[in-house]
Motif scaffolding. Sequence first.
Motif, PDB file in Angstrom:
ATOM      1  N   THR A  47       0.776  -1.457  -0.104  1.00 43.95           N
ATOM      2  CA  THR A  47      -0.321   0.015   0.234  1.00 43.95           C
ATOM      3  C   THR A  47       0.390   1.555   0.068  1.00 43.95           C
ATOM      4  O   THR A  47       0.582   2.351   0.668  1.00 43.95           O
ATOM      5  CB  THR A  47      -1.351  -0.460   1.165  1.00 43.95           C
ATOM      6  OG1 THR A  47       0.018  -0.229   2.309  1.00 43.95           O
ATOM      7  CG2 THR A  47      -2.021  -1.347   1.244  1.00 43.95           C
ATOM      8  N   ILE A  84       0.382   2.482  -5.203  1.00 42.43           N
ATOM      9  CA  ILE A  84      -0.872   3.056  -5.921  1.00 42.43           C
ATOM     10  C   ILE A  84      -1.286   3.563  -7.304  1.00 42.43           C
ATOM     11  O   ILE A  84      -1.888   2.737  -7.840  1.00 42.43           O
ATOM     12  CB  ILE A  84      -1.900   3.390  -4.225  1.00 42.43           C
ATOM     13  CG1 ILE A  84      -1.526   3.099  -3.258  1.00 42.43           C
ATOM     14  CG2 ILE A  84      -2.798   4.192  -4.959  1.00 42.43           C
ATOM     15  CD1 ILE A  84      -2.294   4.037  -2.225  1.00 42.43           C
ATOM     16  N   ARG A 117      -0.942   0.363  -9.389  1.00 46.20           N
ATOM     17  CA  ARG A 117      -2.606   0.186 -10.120  1.00 46.20           C
ATOM     18  C   ARG A 117      -3.735   0.528 -10.918  1.00 46.20           C
ATOM     19  O   ARG A 117      -4.003   0.370 -12.023  1.00 46.20           O
ATOM     20  CB  ARG A 117      -2.891  -0.268  -8.477  1.00 46.20           C
ATOM     21  CG  ARG A 117      -2.449  -1.883  -7.797  1.00 46.20           C
ATOM     22  CD  ARG A 117      -3.169  -1.869  -6.514  1.00 46.20           C
ATOM     23  NE  ARG A 117      -2.760  -1.064  -5.624  1.00 46.20           N
ATOM     24  CZ  ARG A 117      -2.551  -1.426  -5.076  1.00 46.20           C
ATOM     25  NH1 ARG A 117      -1.274  -2.708  -5.066  1.00 46.20           N
ATOM     26  NH2 ARG A 117      -1.768  -0.777  -3.828  1.00 46.20           N
ATOM     27  N   ASN A 158      -6.319   2.994   3.929  1.00 44.92           N
ATOM     28  CA  ASN A 158      -4.160   1.989   4.161  1.00 44.92           C
ATOM     29  C   ASN A 158      -4.074   2.987   4.857  1.00 44.92           C
ATOM     30  O   ASN A 158      -3.194   2.269   5.719  1.00 44.92           O
ATOM     31  CB  ASN A 158      -3.893   3.281   2.381  1.00 44.92           C
ATOM     32  CG  ASN A 158      -4.711   3.033   1.419  1.00 44.92           C
ATOM     33  OD1 ASN A 158      -5.476   1.655   0.916  1.00 44.92           O
ATOM     34  ND2 ASN A 158      -4.265   3.715   0.248  1.00 44.92           N
ATOM     35  N   GLU A 162      -6.930   1.330  -0.339  1.00 49.19           N
ATOM     36  CA  GLU A 162      -7.341  -0.170  -1.071  1.00 49.19           C
ATOM     37  C   GLU A 162      -8.404  -1.169  -1.103  1.00 49.19           C
ATOM     38  O   GLU A 162      -8.346  -2.033  -2.314  1.00 49.19           O
ATOM     39  CB  GLU A 162      -6.048  -0.305  -1.371  1.00 49.19           C
ATOM     40  CG  GLU A 162      -5.083   0.696  -1.963  1.00 49.19           C
ATOM     41  CD  GLU A 162      -4.625   0.525  -2.979  1.00 49.19           C
ATOM     42  OE1 GLU A 162      -4.722  -0.315  -3.738  1.00 49.19           O
ATOM     43  OE2 GLU A 162      -5.473   1.862  -3.556  1.00 49.19           O
ATOM     44  N   ASP A 191     -10.154  -4.286  -3.668  1.00 50.63           N
ATOM     45  CA  ASP A 191     -10.118  -5.748  -3.797  1.00 50.63           C
ATOM     46  C   ASP A 191     -10.931  -6.597  -3.870  1.00 50.63           C
ATOM     47  O   ASP A 191     -11.851  -6.937  -2.175  1.00 50.63           O
ATOM     48  CB  ASP A 191      -9.031  -5.921  -2.421  1.00 50.63           C
ATOM     49  CG  ASP A 191      -8.757  -6.695  -2.355  1.00 50.63           C
ATOM     50  OD1 ASP A 191      -9.024  -7.889  -2.740  1.00 50.63           O
ATOM     51  OD2 ASP A 191      -7.830  -7.593  -1.315  1.00 50.63           O
ATOM     52  N   MET A 208     -12.502   3.612  -6.268  1.00 57.47           N
ATOM     53  CA  MET A 208     -10.933   2.521  -6.253  1.00 57.47           C
ATOM     54  C   MET A 208     -10.442   3.079  -7.705  1.00 57.47           C
ATOM     55  O   MET A 208     -10.832   4.435  -8.278  1.00 57.47           O
ATOM     56  CB  MET A 208     -11.299   1.469  -6.517  1.00 57.47           C
ATOM     57  CG  MET A 208     -12.556   1.121  -7.858  1.00 57.47           C
ATOM     58  SD  MET A 208     -13.871  -0.670  -7.841  1.00 57.47           S
ATOM     59  CE  MET A 208     -14.778   0.579  -6.466  1.00 57.47           C
TER      60      MET A 208
END
Length: 591
Positions: free
Chosen positions: A197, A202, A205, A469, A519, A523, A540
């Motif tokens: 994280t 981040i 992603r 996070n 995060e 998920d 997200m």
Amino acid sequence: MSIQMFGQPVSRGVAIGRAVLVASSRVDVAHYFIDAAHAPAEVARLRHARDTVVQEITTLKADLPPEAPPELAALLDVHLMLLNDPMLTDATRHWIEVRHYNAEWAMTAQTDVLVRQFDEMDDDYLRERKADIEQVAERVLRALAKEESLLPQVSHSRDQDGGDPLVLVANDIAPADMLQFKGSVFKGFVTDVGGRTSHTAIVARSMDIPAVVGAREASRLVRQDDWLIIDGDAGVVVVNPTPIVLEEYRFRQRQSELERARLHRLRHMPSVTLDGQPVELLANIELPGDAANALEAGAVGVGLFRSEFLFMNRNGELPDEDEQFEAYRAAVLAMSGLPVTIRTVDIGADKPLDRMAVHELRHEHALNPALGLRAIRWSLSEPAMFRQQLRAILRASAYGKVRVLIPMVAHRSEILATLDALERARQQLQDAGIPFTDVELGAMIEIPAAAMTMPLLLQHFDFVSIGTNDLIQYTLAIDRADEAVAHLYDPWHPAVLQLIANVIAMANGAGKSVSVCGEMAGDVAFTDLLLGMGLRSLSMHPSQLSSVKQRVLRADTARLAKEVGPALASADPAATWLAMNERWAQRSRSA
């Protein structure tokens, strides 16, 4: 020889390509690709920098006093010899002309190659000469830094010959530097340090590329142009894979692409559970240009615009009000009337400003930056800057629906100071006749103290957003950027889940909207659990929206709500939740 390295998987998928090393240096340099047409100009920059250093050393040698030791003159001669050695000069030019690296990157890349060669020498004396290479390279880099390149930066995901895809290897990549690589579309990246994280992870992603961090020795063991496989699902990096391993991963890569294409077809379907509960799926963005990707991915708004990325990589020059206004307005207009939640600047910890920036010296040397002057604390310590940002956000509200989110708020004094700053900003715009509309004000719940004093926050804020996070980090006393304790960073910890469940319940009870923007929101392992807690809004990275929507479409919130209590009361919530869902799946199959 093929080797494997292991780290933290932070962005799913498989990447296969040739290694591009961002070599470490004591001098901070920019790494970017240049346009082919500008290669001669960049070579000229390099040559000019080298000539400058040659002149400096020649002058130093000429001015040596008579009593100077002869070894000093000999050392300067060695440095002059290196500056004229084709192994340094011609090879560095090759990186510019063939691979289209900028001059600084080319110098660090070739220095890395030479240092490795010296490391492999048997003779101790020759092995120690790598220090001379590093010192000469540092001088050239400093000379280049004095004449900033004005050449345009371009994007490449393949070698100049159009053949092989590229993957990035570095000791670490700062979040702001990651944004520079964002348009380059590297197929993946691996770093020596970092956690799942960390903000570098981040951003990876958000780029939707496979990534592994915390691989320890990656930048030392991998060589320029090595073939790499980055397994973002398992956290494995394979260097120079065998043909059999390579073919296996190519098959997995094709399967992953097919799955992504299938999920992409869900992007514009309404996000509604099996029992008819609408769920708001929002996007997190770093820059205004990301808004288009959010819309394309099916987001119904921006739940988190991380405004701090406008403040980074600027050599200490903070963006003024007009520049911020233009950025916020661009994002608002791009979302075509959908809501945009702008978080005020969250600087500190693993997101520092440049070294010359205001207050940098103060928090750069703090014993624990994560607990220091960051987020709303930093904003309130700079009231003029804070009001400037608030004015820019308010001005953007005239072009669409805007909400303001305050990070790391925990104290009543901070709440009152924030409300006062917002009111002053409103009054200044009103006095100047500048249009704006009312904006909702929200609080990020990322400190246990905030989660435990929700009644106080709900008196003053219109909505809350849970930043999982930092909430996990502060609840468990785990530095989320430190791979040494990454195994202790546990979103399933009972204390974390109970805090999140309480925040959701209290916000819903007060009739205030609540979302999760950390995060955990993206998920899919947590989607059902959060829905069972009563959450109906998740924000997200755009790349995660389709996967989460698929889980939402298959969810029965009434059933999930009944299972949350036993899971939260368990000493091992993850195992309990998994077991309950497996039993339900078995009953469904037998029925």
